[in-house]
Design a protein around this motif. Structure first.
Motif, mmCIF file in Angstrom:
data_model
loop_
_atom_site.group_PDB
_atom_site.id
_atom_site.type_symbol
_atom_site.label_atom_id
_atom_site.label_comp_id
_atom_site.label_asym_id
_atom_site.label_seq_id
_atom_site.Cartn_x
_atom_site.Cartn_y
_atom_site.Cartn_z
ATOM 1 N N ASP A 1 -11.088 8.520 8.580
ATOM 2 C CA ASP A 1 -10.120 7.422 8.505
ATOM 3 C C ASP A 1 -9.620 7.234 7.077
ATOM 4 O OD1 ASP A 1 -8.841 4.804 9.413
ATOM 5 O OD2 ASP A 1 -10.282 4.075 7.932
ATOM 6 N N TYR A 2 -10.522 7.316 6.106
ATOM 7 C CA TYR A 2 -10.135 7.142 4.695
ATOM 8 C C TYR A 2 -9.185 8.246 4.258
ATOM 9 C CZ TYR A 2 -10.630 6.466 -0.337
ATOM 10 O OH TYR A 2 -10.381 6.253 -1.680
ATOM 11 N N VAL A 3 -9.467 9.479 4.653
ATOM 12 C CA VAL A 3 -8.608 10.614 4.281
ATOM 13 C C VAL A 3 -7.225 10.452 4.901
ATOM 14 C CG1 VAL A 3 -8.284 13.103 4.509
ATOM 15 C CG2 VAL A 3 -10.534 12.192 3.918
ATOM 16 N N VAL A 4 -7.176 10.021 6.161
ATOM 17 C CA VAL A 4 -5.874 9.816 6.821
ATOM 18 C C VAL A 4 -5.096 8.710 6.120
ATOM 19 C CG1 VAL A 4 -4.768 9.072 8.954
ATOM 20 C CG2 VAL A 4 -6.685 10.659 9.046
ATOM 21 N N ARG A 5 -5.752 7.613 5.767
ATOM 22 C CA ARG A 5 -5.084 6.528 5.050
ATOM 23 C C ARG A 5 -4.545 7.018 3.705
ATOM 24 N NH1 ARG A 5 -6.755 1.035 6.375
ATOM 25 N NH2 ARG A 5 -8.076 1.031 8.214
ATOM 26 N N LEU A 6 -5.352 7.812 3.025
ATOM 27 C CA LEU A 6 -4.934 8.331 1.716
ATOM 28 C C LEU A 6 -3.677 9.179 1.843
ATOM 29 C CD1 LEU A 6 -7.304 9.703 -1.001
ATOM 30 C CD2 LEU A 6 -5.221 10.944 -0.445
ATOM 31 N N ARG A 7 -3.642 10.053 2.852
ATOM 32 C CA ARG A 7 -2.483 10.934 3.030
ATOM 33 C C ARG A 7 -1.242 10.152 3.459
ATOM 34 N NH1 ARG A 7 -3.242 16.357 3.151
ATOM 35 N NH2 ARG A 7 -1.381 16.588 4.459
ATOM 36 N N LEU A 8 -1.411 9.176 4.366
ATOM 37 C CA LEU A 8 -0.266 8.407 4.832
ATOM 38 C C LEU A 8 0.284 7.471 3.758
ATOM 39 C CD1 LEU A 8 -1.353 7.443 8.472
ATOM 40 C CD2 LEU A 8 0.276 9.204 7.768
ATOM 41 N N SER A 9 -0.580 7.044 2.832
ATOM 42 C CA SER A 9 -0.120 6.125 1.789
ATOM 43 C C SER A 9 0.824 6.797 0.809
ATOM 44 C CB SER A 9 -1.319 5.553 1.030
ATOM 45 O OG SER A 9 -1.946 6.562 0.257
ATOM 46 N N GLY A 10 0.666 8.116 0.613
ATOM 47 C CA GLY A 10 1.500 8.825 -0.351
ATOM 48 C C GLY A 10 1.192 8.498 -1.795
ATOM 49 N N LEU A 11 0.074 7.829 -2.042
ATOM 50 C CA LEU A 11 -0.278 7.412 -3.403
ATOM 51 C C LEU A 11 -1.136 8.425 -4.141
ATOM 52 C CD1 LEU A 11 -1.141 3.658 -2.706
ATOM 53 C CD2 LEU A 11 0.970 4.570 -3.690
ATOM 54 N N GLY A 12 -1.692 9.378 -3.425
ATOM 55 C CA GLY A 12 -2.555 10.353 -4.066
ATOM 56 C C GLY A 12 -3.814 9.709 -4.621
ATOM 57 N N ALA A 13 -4.171 10.080 -5.845
ATOM 58 C CA ALA A 13 -5.396 9.566 -6.468
ATOM 59 C C ALA A 13 -5.317 8.067 -6.728
ATOM 60 C CB ALA A 13 -5.666 10.306 -7.776
ATOM 61 N N ARG A 14 -4.112 7.509 -6.808
ATOM 62 C CA ARG A 14 -3.978 6.065 -7.048
ATOM 63 C C ARG A 14 -4.511 5.244 -5.889
ATOM 64 N NH1 ARG A 14 2.096 4.981 -8.008
ATOM 65 N NH2 ARG A 14 2.232 6.686 -6.498
ATOM 66 N N PHE A 15 -4.597 5.862 -4.709
ATOM 67 C CA PHE A 15 -5.106 5.149 -3.534
ATOM 68 C C PHE A 15 -6.528 4.659 -3.773
ATOM 69 C CE2 PHE A 15 -7.254 4.967 0.570
ATOM 70 C CZ PHE A 15 -6.345 4.258 1.340
ATOM 71 N N VAL A 16 -7.315 5.425 -4.524
ATOM 72 C CA VAL A 16 -8.713 5.060 -4.781
ATOM 73 C C VAL A 16 -8.790 3.723 -5.509
ATOM 74 C CG1 VAL A 16 -10.841 5.763 -5.934
ATOM 75 C CG2 VAL A 16 -9.393 7.484 -4.818
ATOM 76 N N HIS A 17 -7.845 3.484 -6.442
ATOM 77 C CA HIS A 17 -7.873 2.254 -7.237
ATOM 78 C C HIS A 17 -7.166 1.104 -6.527
ATOM 79 C CE1 HIS A 17 -9.422 4.666 -10.534
ATOM 80 N NE2 HIS A 17 -8.424 5.512 -10.368
ATOM 81 N N THR A 18 -6.038 1.388 -5.898
ATOM 82 C CA THR A 18 -5.282 0.320 -5.240
ATOM 83 C C THR A 18 -5.945 -0.157 -3.954
ATOM 84 O OG1 THR A 18 -3.897 1.963 -4.110
ATOM 85 C CG2 THR A 18 -3.091 1.106 -6.222
ATOM 86 N N HIS A 19 -6.749 0.700 -3.338
ATOM 87 C CA HIS A 19 -7.475 0.339 -2.123
ATOM 88 C C HIS A 19 -8.972 0.464 -2.404
ATOM 89 C CE1 HIS A 19 -3.441 1.246 -0.657
ATOM 90 N NE2 HIS A 19 -3.730 0.618 0.466
ATOM 91 N N TRP A 20 -9.425 -0.266 -3.400
ATOM 92 C CA TRP A 20 -10.818 -0.137 -3.849
ATOM 93 C C TRP A 20 -11.810 -0.579 -2.781
ATOM 94 C CZ3 TRP A 20 -13.721 -4.541 -3.821
ATOM 95 C CH2 TRP A 20 -13.021 -5.751 -3.794
ATOM 96 N N LEU A 21 -11.410 -1.546 -1.937
ATOM 97 C CA LEU A 21 -12.329 -1.991 -0.895
ATOM 98 C C LEU A 21 -12.554 -0.900 0.134
ATOM 99 C CD1 LEU A 21 -14.047 -4.245 0.228
ATOM 100 C CD2 LEU A 21 -12.035 -5.151 1.390
ATOM 101 N N ASP A 22 -11.482 -0.195 0.512
ATOM 102 C CA ASP A 22 -11.634 0.930 1.434
ATOM 103 C C ASP A 22 -12.523 2.007 0.832
ATOM 104 O OD1 ASP A 22 -9.935 -0.276 3.274
ATOM 105 O OD2 ASP A 22 -8.154 0.598 2.368
ATOM 106 N N THR A 23 -12.365 2.248 -0.471
ATOM 107 C CA THR A 23 -13.191 3.244 -1.148
ATOM 108 C C THR A 23 -14.654 2.833 -1.148
ATOM 109 O OG1 THR A 23 -11.306 3.770 -2.594
ATOM 110 C CG2 THR A 23 -13.476 4.555 -3.280
#
Length: 224
Positions: free
Chosen positions: A65-87
């Motif tokens: 689920d996390y990988v799919v969210r990361l790909r759909l967000s289009g944010l790349g590595a920034r997803f880790v910081h902007t979605h810190w709770l998911d991480t």
């Protein structure tokens, strides 16, 4: 020319809407498996092996689920910081109940919606989060503290009592963690307890204010 790296918020929202209930069910399965691993005696096979398989399978589901969210967000590595709770949830799945706190943030932005149902929903979600988080913390602390030298949390009942006292910010001090892992969990639970307690009391107060305001609007002008 379109930017392929732009976030596809529509598909991401659709994915989140479709997976919300299944992932919540998976979180309950994970918690059940972890509880069996912690509470079941060492010789109780094959239940401990089945519980371990459930924990591993549901954790893998969270990773997918996390990988799919990361790909759909289009944010790349920034997803880790902007979605810190998911991480954080992927690293420590026992934190998954904290995803419900996002509901409280969303409620604050929806000022154009009927507030009574929203406030009631926030209180329900916050209460459910508190219960699941407290149970998860009790399991994790008991896992760390059982058998530790000088530990005052010797049974799971002690751990539940400690979690209730910590979440409600009472802190009797009769059961306290002594291991580094247990104290880390305690510090995190204290911070979450304050946040969740504030969410519940704040929403309840706002609900009462809104209720009294509506009652006042129904009264005829000049009435006492």
């Amino acid at each position: 020319m379109s930017d392929r790296s732009a976030p596809d918020t529509g598909r991401l929202k659709e994915w989140e809407d479709r997976t919300e209930v299944p992932l919540f069910a998976a979180a309950l399965v994970f918690l059940t498996g972890y509880a069996v691993r912690v509470l079941a005696p060492l010789g109780s096979q094959p239940w401990r092996d089945i519980a371990l398989a459930l924990v591993a399978a549901t954790w893998l589901l969270f990773v997918v689920d996390y990988v799919v969210r990361l790909r759909l967000s289009g944010l790349g590595a920034r997803f880790v910081h902007t979605h810190w709770l998911d991480t954080a949830v992927v690293i420590l799945p026992l934190l998954r109940p904290l995803r419900m706190v996002k509901v409280y943030t969303a409620v604050q932005r929806r000022t154009d919606k009927p507030k009574l149902s929203l406030y009631a929903r926030v209180m329900l979600y916050a209460s459910l989060t508190s219960g699941l988080l407290g149970f998860s913390a009790a399991l994790a602390v008991y896992h760390q503290e059982q058998g530790a030298p000088g530990s005052t949390i010797r049974t799971f009942g002690d751990a539940v009592w400690w979690a209730c006292a910590t979440l409600t910010t009472v802190g009797y001090g009769d059961a306290v963690p002594v291991t580094p892992g247990g104290r880390t969990i305690a510090a995190f639970l204290m911070a979450c307890g304050l946040a969740l307690l504030g969410a519940v009391t704040g929403s309840f107060s706002s609900w009462l204010v809104e209720l009294f305001r509506r009652e006042d609007e129904k009264r005829p002008p000049g009435s006492a």
